[in-house]
Each structure stands twice: as structure tokens, then as C-alpha cells.
Design a protein around this motif. Structure first.
Motif, short mmCIF file in Angstrom:
data_model
loop_
_atom_site.label_atom_id
_atom_site.label_comp_id
_atom_site.label_asym_id
_atom_site.label_seq_id
_atom_site.Cartn_x
_atom_site.Cartn_y
_atom_site.Cartn_z
N THR A 57 0.86 -1.19 0.00
CA THR A 57 0.00 0.00 0.00
C THR A 57 0.88 1.23 0.00
OG1 THR A 57 -1.15 -1.24 1.72
CG2 THR A 57 -2.02 0.96 1.23
N LEU A 58 0.39 2.26 -0.63
CA LEU A 58 1.11 3.55 -0.56
C LEU A 58 0.77 4.16 0.81
CD1 LEU A 58 2.84 5.45 -2.27
CD2 LEU A 58 0.73 6.53 -3.05
N PRO A 59 1.76 4.34 1.69
CA PRO A 59 1.41 4.85 3.02
C PRO A 59 0.70 6.20 2.94
CG PRO A 59 3.69 4.10 2.93
CD PRO A 59 3.19 4.10 1.52
N THR A 60 -0.43 6.27 3.60
CA THR A 60 -1.25 7.49 3.56
C THR A 60 -1.66 7.87 4.98
OG1 THR A 60 -2.17 6.61 1.53
CG2 THR A 60 -3.29 8.52 2.45
N ALA A 61 -1.62 9.15 5.26
CA ALA A 61 -2.04 9.62 6.58
C ALA A 61 -3.22 10.57 6.41
CB ALA A 61 -0.90 10.35 7.27
N THR A 62 -4.21 10.39 7.28
CA THR A 62 -5.31 11.36 7.37
C THR A 62 -5.22 11.95 8.77
OG1 THR A 62 -6.61 9.93 5.97
CG2 THR A 62 -7.81 11.66 7.15
N ILE A 63 -5.17 13.26 8.83
CA ILE A 63 -4.94 13.89 10.14
C ILE A 63 -5.91 15.04 10.32
CG2 ILE A 63 -3.26 15.34 11.41
CD1 ILE A 63 -1.08 13.51 10.48
N ARG A 64 -6.39 15.16 11.56
CA ARG A 64 -7.20 16.35 11.89
C ARG A 64 -6.50 17.07 13.03
NH1 ARG A 64 -12.66 14.30 12.53
NH2 ARG A 64 -12.17 14.01 14.72
N LEU A 65 -6.28 18.37 12.83
CA LEU A 65 -5.66 19.18 13.87
C LEU A 65 -6.67 20.18 14.38
CD1 LEU A 65 -2.16 20.09 12.33
CD2 LEU A 65 -2.75 18.12 13.74
N ALA A 66 -6.57 20.49 15.67
CA ALA A 66 -7.43 21.54 16.23
C ALA A 66 -6.60 22.80 16.35
CB ALA A 66 -7.95 21.12 17.60
N ARG A 67 -7.15 23.91 15.84
CA ARG A 67 -6.49 25.21 16.02
C ARG A 67 -7.54 26.09 16.71
NH1 ARG A 67 -3.64 28.89 11.36
NH2 ARG A 67 -2.07 29.74 12.76
N GLY A 68 -7.40 26.23 18.01
CA GLY A 68 -8.45 26.89 18.79
C GLY A 68 -9.72 26.08 18.65
N GLU A 69 -10.78 26.71 18.18
CA GLU A 69 -12.08 26.03 18.04
C GLU A 69 -12.19 25.31 16.69
OE1 GLU A 69 -14.88 26.33 20.46
OE2 GLU A 69 -12.95 26.64 21.48
N ARG A 70 -11.29 25.68 15.76
CA ARG A 70 -11.42 25.15 14.39
C ARG A 70 -10.77 23.79 14.22
NH1 ARG A 70 -9.57 28.18 9.62
NH2 ARG A 70 -7.89 29.00 10.90
N LEU A 71 -11.39 22.93 13.42
CA LEU A 71 -10.78 21.63 13.11
C LEU A 71 -10.33 21.65 11.66
CD1 LEU A 71 -13.27 19.20 14.86
CD2 LEU A 71 -10.97 19.81 15.60
N LEU A 72 -9.08 21.25 11.42
CA LEU A 72 -8.53 21.30 10.07
C LEU A 72 -8.08 19.91 9.68
CD1 LEU A 72 -6.29 24.32 11.02
CD2 LEU A 72 -8.28 24.49 9.56
N GLN A 73 -8.54 19.44 8.53
CA GLN A 73 -8.25 18.05 8.15
C GLN A 73 -7.61 17.98 6.77
OE1 GLN A 73 -11.04 15.20 9.42
NE2 GLN A 73 -10.92 14.04 7.52
N ASP A 74 -6.71 17.03 6.59
CA ASP A 74 -6.11 16.83 5.27
C ASP A 74 -5.50 15.42 5.23
OD1 ASP A 74 -5.24 17.31 2.70
OD2 ASP A 74 -4.55 19.34 3.15
N ALA A 75 -5.01 15.03 4.07
CA ALA A 75 -4.38 13.71 3.92
C ALA A 75 -3.23 13.83 2.94
CB ALA A 75 -5.41 12.70 3.40
N ALA A 76 -2.24 12.97 3.10
CA ALA A 76 -1.10 12.97 2.16
C ALA A 76 -0.45 11.59 2.16
CB ALA A 76 -0.08 14.03 2.57
N CYS A 77 0.25 11.28 1.05
CA CYS A 77 1.00 10.03 0.96
C CYS A 77 2.46 10.33 1.26
CB CYS A 77 0.92 9.44 -0.44
SG CYS A 77 -0.75 9.19 -0.96
N GLY A 78 3.22 9.30 1.61
CA GLY A 78 4.63 9.51 1.90
C GLY A 78 5.44 8.27 1.65
N ASP A 79 6.76 8.37 1.90
CA ASP A 79 7.65 7.22 1.70
C ASP A 79 7.44 6.15 2.77
OD1 ASP A 79 8.69 8.22 -0.54
OD2 ASP A 79 10.40 9.22 0.43
N GLY A 80 6.85 6.53 3.85
CA GLY A 80 6.53 5.59 4.93
C GLY A 80 5.44 6.26 5.76
N PRO A 81 4.91 5.57 6.78
CA PRO A 81 3.81 6.18 7.55
C PRO A 81 4.21 7.47 8.27
CG PRO A 81 4.49 4.06 8.50
CD PRO A 81 5.20 4.20 7.19
N VAL A 82 5.48 7.51 8.76
CA VAL A 82 5.92 8.72 9.48
C VAL A 82 6.03 9.88 8.49
CG1 VAL A 82 7.84 9.75 10.77
CG2 VAL A 82 7.12 7.42 11.28
#
Ligand code: KIV
Ligand code: ZN
Length: 516
Positions: free
Chosen positions: A406-431
């Protein structure tokens, strides 16, 4: 500080020479934390930095000088008026300020680095010490590369600076070239040949290029030194400096041989060692004397049998005497808030109500995943939660898809104050995928300069602690994160460094650099 035949003064230079270890840079808050730990350890002097070196060093020395009470606070200066004035300015608020002036004296440094003759060196040394004495009663002088300086000239330099007002004369083995018998002899020679030697404390400062820093420091003590300069875990320039814990425990374990005592509270050694390791990101090797994980571990059957019958058969110092926490208490998911707070207190932490609440929540989450929670797990949680750096972005959610096809992919949600920001990206490994996703969300283009993972405690359910160094423009920050999931720990560590970079950029805009 006065000379006392059986009192050995400890000058800790973790924050100055130690911080010169490649990649070990500490921010102001971390330096203050280390300085406070050193004060609790009861060292006699804390060398807090080299104020002229950078505005950051200046600010850190000033902050330590204003906040830390007990030890003398030392600032380093070359034998130049602008350096000495910067050191004096940074030490203004210190309870016990000391200015440490250094000037190279060996033939090789005189000829190639300074391009100065012996008489000029003597004049500059005397003038600098006199200038430093205008700002502080307590002045230390170091003839850099002393161990490769002609003995006659070294004796003349030492006499000159004592007459000019130096209270401590430090003899550095700057390049780790000396051998113990030579170095001890050098101190005896100075004791015999310098007429004013009784008016100053002789000090040793050894580097570990040939692995002899501690042996040379102890030989200097036998030769008459009554101050040693050292660092926690022996960190420092190149192969490091003499290690504080080894020197302190050597003289404590062998008073019959060395005949000196320090004021160090040895029971705080372990904790201080781990603090320095965690903040600098430099791990302690398992077989390191006194503070290595294996320093008190007995594996061989014969040894275990001996230890069970009488500990002294195979132990020359007790684990408790250095604060080693081999037999950790067991805390788990049934432990309540009260027990949790008491355990933190026993470990020396007094979090405020909000920090306690956050840490307790983290503890419960961890206890759901891990049967036994050890003291080191708690330290990692508390280190993670009690951070003075504001969290611009907080990790809210992370999901990783990874595998050998599988192509390692991360989906991440970050909180910035009250706001939630989400995105995803592929990489050479999970880290890599996780870090790329964080970059996309935060917009901070950090470059991963270093990555280290360590299991905080044993077992497959151990808490993993990740330390990263992230560079972004002129800033390099250390980030740390802990979790039973190493990818989550990596994401947290990376985000921690990004938050520091954002904070530092803001600070830089606010703070004007000091004028020297
Ligand atoms: O190693 C050295 O010579 C030094 C001096 C500045 C004391 O660190
Ligand atoms: Zn040094």
C-alpha cells in the motif's frame, strides 16, 4: 567560594559546553528548567552560557541569572571588553554572578589563532581579569589549551591572573590530549611554582577525546584541584566533557582515595540525567556508568545470587544513592486521581489543576492500552502535558494506512483553537506521510533534521517516545511526543516542534535583540 581542603566544588557546564554538543540546542525555557534542576542537585556553580555568542544565549543567561538561586551563575567571555561587558549585563540580576574569562595560551594557539606573543597574552589576561572584577567579585580565568601550554609560561599566566583578581583558575584540557599522570603532575607543579596559588581555587576542565575526561579530572583532584567542571551525562563539544555523575560518585564512593566531598544531592542524579537527555534529545547509553539503564542491572546468575545474599557483593554504590528507580511502582487503570497526584508529587511534579486534569486523562487513556504504567511513562506524560509553549495546533485525530503493498497514507485532523482542520497525504513511509500531512495543514515547511525513537519502558505495550529536530529557516527546534503508537508519537513530536517554531517566530518579532 573559598578554598577548603576537603571540599570539591562542582561547576556544571551542561548549558554552555554541553550545549555545544552537535544538535543539542536548548531553548530559553528548557535552559531554565535544566538550571533549576542543577540548583536542586546542589551544584556550586551553573555555567549558563556565552552571552556574546548570540541574542538567544544572552537572553537565556539573563533569565537563569534572574530566576535561579543557590549556585553561582557563570557567564563565559573571551578576553575582550565587549564579551566581558555582555557577560556582566546578562548577569545583572544574579544573586552570585561569576564572569569566566578565557584566553588561549598554548604555542599552537598563540601562533596560529591569536598571532600574539607571550608577553601580550600576559597583558591581555591581566587587563581582562581586572575589567571583569569591575563588574563581579567572583572572576574565573581559563588559559585555553592549558594542557599543551609550556609549563613555565602556564605558571606565569596563573600567577598573573591571580594577582589581577581571579578567584578561580581553571586549567582546561581543551582537546582531550592529557593523560591522568601528566595532568595530575601539572596541578602539583602549579601548586608548587605559583607564589599566589593560595589565593585562588584551582579547577580542572577536561574533554573526552581519548575517553579520559573523568580520569583526568580525578587525577587533577589528587593533584590539588578543588573545582571540577563537568556536564550531566558527559555531553559536550566533540566526544564530550567529563561527566558530572561519574566524578561525583567516584569521590563519594572512594573518600579513602580522593579525600574530598561535594555538596551534590546524589539522589537527584538519575532524574537530572533523564531530564537533560530528554530535553537535548541525546540518549544515555545503556551501559553508561552511574546513569545507564543497565548501571544497576544484574543479569548473571552468580551475581543475582550474590546480590540476594548481600548487595555489597556486586554493588559498590546503591541504586537509591543516585535516585535510580529500578523497582517502579505499579499503576494501572484502576488507579484514581488521588493516587495519580500523589505519585506525581513523589516524582517531584506539582502540576496545576488544569495540567493535572489533562495529564490524568492521558494516564487513563494509556492505562486502557497498557497494563502497568511505570514512573518513566508518567514522566513522559507530564513532560508532554506541562509545556509552557502554547499549542497553536493540537493533534485531534490520526489515521494511517500502511503495508507492504500500500502507498502509506495519513489522514490527520488538527485543532487550532475552536477550528478543526483536516487533510491527507502520501509519503515514503507512515511517518513521512504523517509529517507531510501536518505540513499541508499548518503551512509550516519544516525539514526533519533528526529523528529518534525510544521505548520509555519495556514490553511490546511500552510507551514510545519520539524526539525530532525540525529545521525551518533559521530555527531548529526539538519536538517530543509520547504514545503507545509510534506513528502517533512521531506526529505529536513533529507538531510539538512546529508549535515551537511558530512561537519562536512570534517571539522574535516581539523581542528586540540586546545591544552589546
Ligand atoms: O575546553 C575549553 O578550553 C573551554 C574553555 C572555554 C574553558 O571550554
Ligand atoms: Zn571545554
Amino acid at each position: 567560594m573559598s578554598a577548603n581542603r576537603d571540599r570539591l566544588f562542582i561547576l556544571d557546564t551542561t548549558l554552555r559546553d554541553g550545549e555545544q554538543s552537535p544538535g543539542a540546542s536548548l531553548d530559553e525555557r528548557e535552559k531554565l528548567e535544566v538550571a533549576q534542576a542543577l540548583a536542586s542537585l546542589r551544584v556550586d556553580a551553573v555555567e549558563a552560557g556565552f552571552p556574546i555568542a548570540s541574542p538567544g544565549d544572552f537572553a537565556a543567561v539573563r533569565r537563569v541569572a534572574a530566576a535561579v538561586r543557590g549556585p553561582a551563575i557563570v557567564a563565559l567571555a573571551r578576553a575582550l571588553p565587549k564579551d566581558i561587558e555582555a557577560a556582566a549585563q546578562a548577569l545583572e540580576k544574579a544573586e552570585r554572578p561569576r564572569i569566566h574569562v578565557f584566553l588561549a595560551t598554548s604555542a599552537i594557539h598563540r601562533r596560529f589563532k591569536l598571532k600574539k606573543a607571550k608577553d601580550e597574552i600576559l597583558r591581555i589576561a591581566a587587563r581582562s581579569v581586572r575589567l571583569a572584577r569591575k563588574y563581579a567579585d567572583d572572576v574565573e580565568f581559563s588559559p585555553e589549551d592549558a594542557s599543551r601550554t609550556e609549563p613555565d609560561f602556564l605558571a606565569a599566566v596563573v600567577e598573573t591572573v591571580i594577582r589581577a583578581g581571579a578567584r578561580t583558575v581553571n586549567i582546561p584540557d581543551t582537546v582531550g590530549y592529557a593523560t591522568p599522570d601528566e595532568f595530575g603532575r601539572l596541578f602539583r607543579m602549579l601548586g608548587e611554582r605559583v607564589p599566589s596559588i593560595g589565593k585562588a581555587v584551582l579547577s580542572a576542565h577536561c574533554h573526552n577525546d581519548l575517553g579520559l575526561a573523568v580520569a583526568n579530572s580525578l587525577a587533577a583532584v589528587l593533584g590539588g584541584a578543588r573545582q571540577v567542571e563537568c556536564t550531566v551525562n558527559g555531553i559536550g563539544e566533540r566526544a564530550g566533557n567529563a561527566s558530572l555523575e561519574e566524578i561525583v560518585m567516584a569521590v563519594r564512593t572512594r573518600p579513602d582515595h580522593y579525600g574530598v566531598r561535594t555538596a551534590v544531592d546524589t539522589r537527584r542524579i538519575w532524574k537530572t540525567s533523564r531530564l537533560v537527555s530528554r530535553l537535548t534529545g541525546i540518549p544515555v547509553q545503556p551501559n553508561k556508568a552511574v546513569v545507564g539503564d543497565n548501571a544497576f542491572a544484574h543479569e548473571a546468575g552468580i551475581h543475582q545470587d550474590g546480590i540476594l545474599k548481600e548487595r555489597r557483593t556486586y554493588e559498590i554504590m546503591t541504586p537509591a544513592s543516585v535516585g535510580w528507580r529500578g523497582t517502579s511502582m505499579v499503576m494501572g487503570k484502576h488507579s484514581g486521581r488521588h493516587a495519580f497526584r500523589e505519585r506525581l508529587r513523589a516524582l517531584g511534579h506539582r502540576p496545576g489543576p488544569q495540567e493535572l486534569e489533562r495529564a490524568f486523562r492521558r494516564f487513563k487513556e494509556l492505562a486502557d492500552k497498557k497494563k502497568c504504567i511505570f514512573d518513566d511513562d508518567l514522566e513522559a506524560i507530564i513532560e508532554d502535558e506541562i509545556s509552557a509553549i502554547p499549542e497553536e495546533f493540537r493533534l485531534d485525530y490520526i489515521s494511517i494506512s500502511s503495508g507492504n503493498r500500500t502507498l502509506p497514507t495519513a489522514t490527520i485532523r488538527l485543532a487550532r483553537g475552536e477550528r478543526l482542520l483536516q487533510d491527507a497525504a502520501c509519503g515514503d513511509g507512515p511517518v513521512d506521510a504523517a509529517m507531510k500531512t501536518i505540513k499541508r495543514i499548518t503551512g509550516v515547511e519544516g525539514r526533519l533534521a533528526d529523528y529518534a525513537l525510544r521505548a520509555v519502558t519495556g514490553g511490546t505495550d511500552a510507551l514510545g517516545e519520539v524526539t525530532v529536530k525540525v529545521t525551518c529557516g533559521p530555527h531548529t527546534e526539538t519536538g517530543r511526543g509520547a504514545s503507545t503508537d509510534v506513528i502517533e508519537a512521531s506526529a505529536k513530536a513533529y507538531l510539538n516542534a512546529i508549535n515551537k517554531i511558530i512561537w519562536r517566530r512570534r517571539q522574535k518579532k516581539r523581542t528586540a535583540a540586546p545591544r552589546f
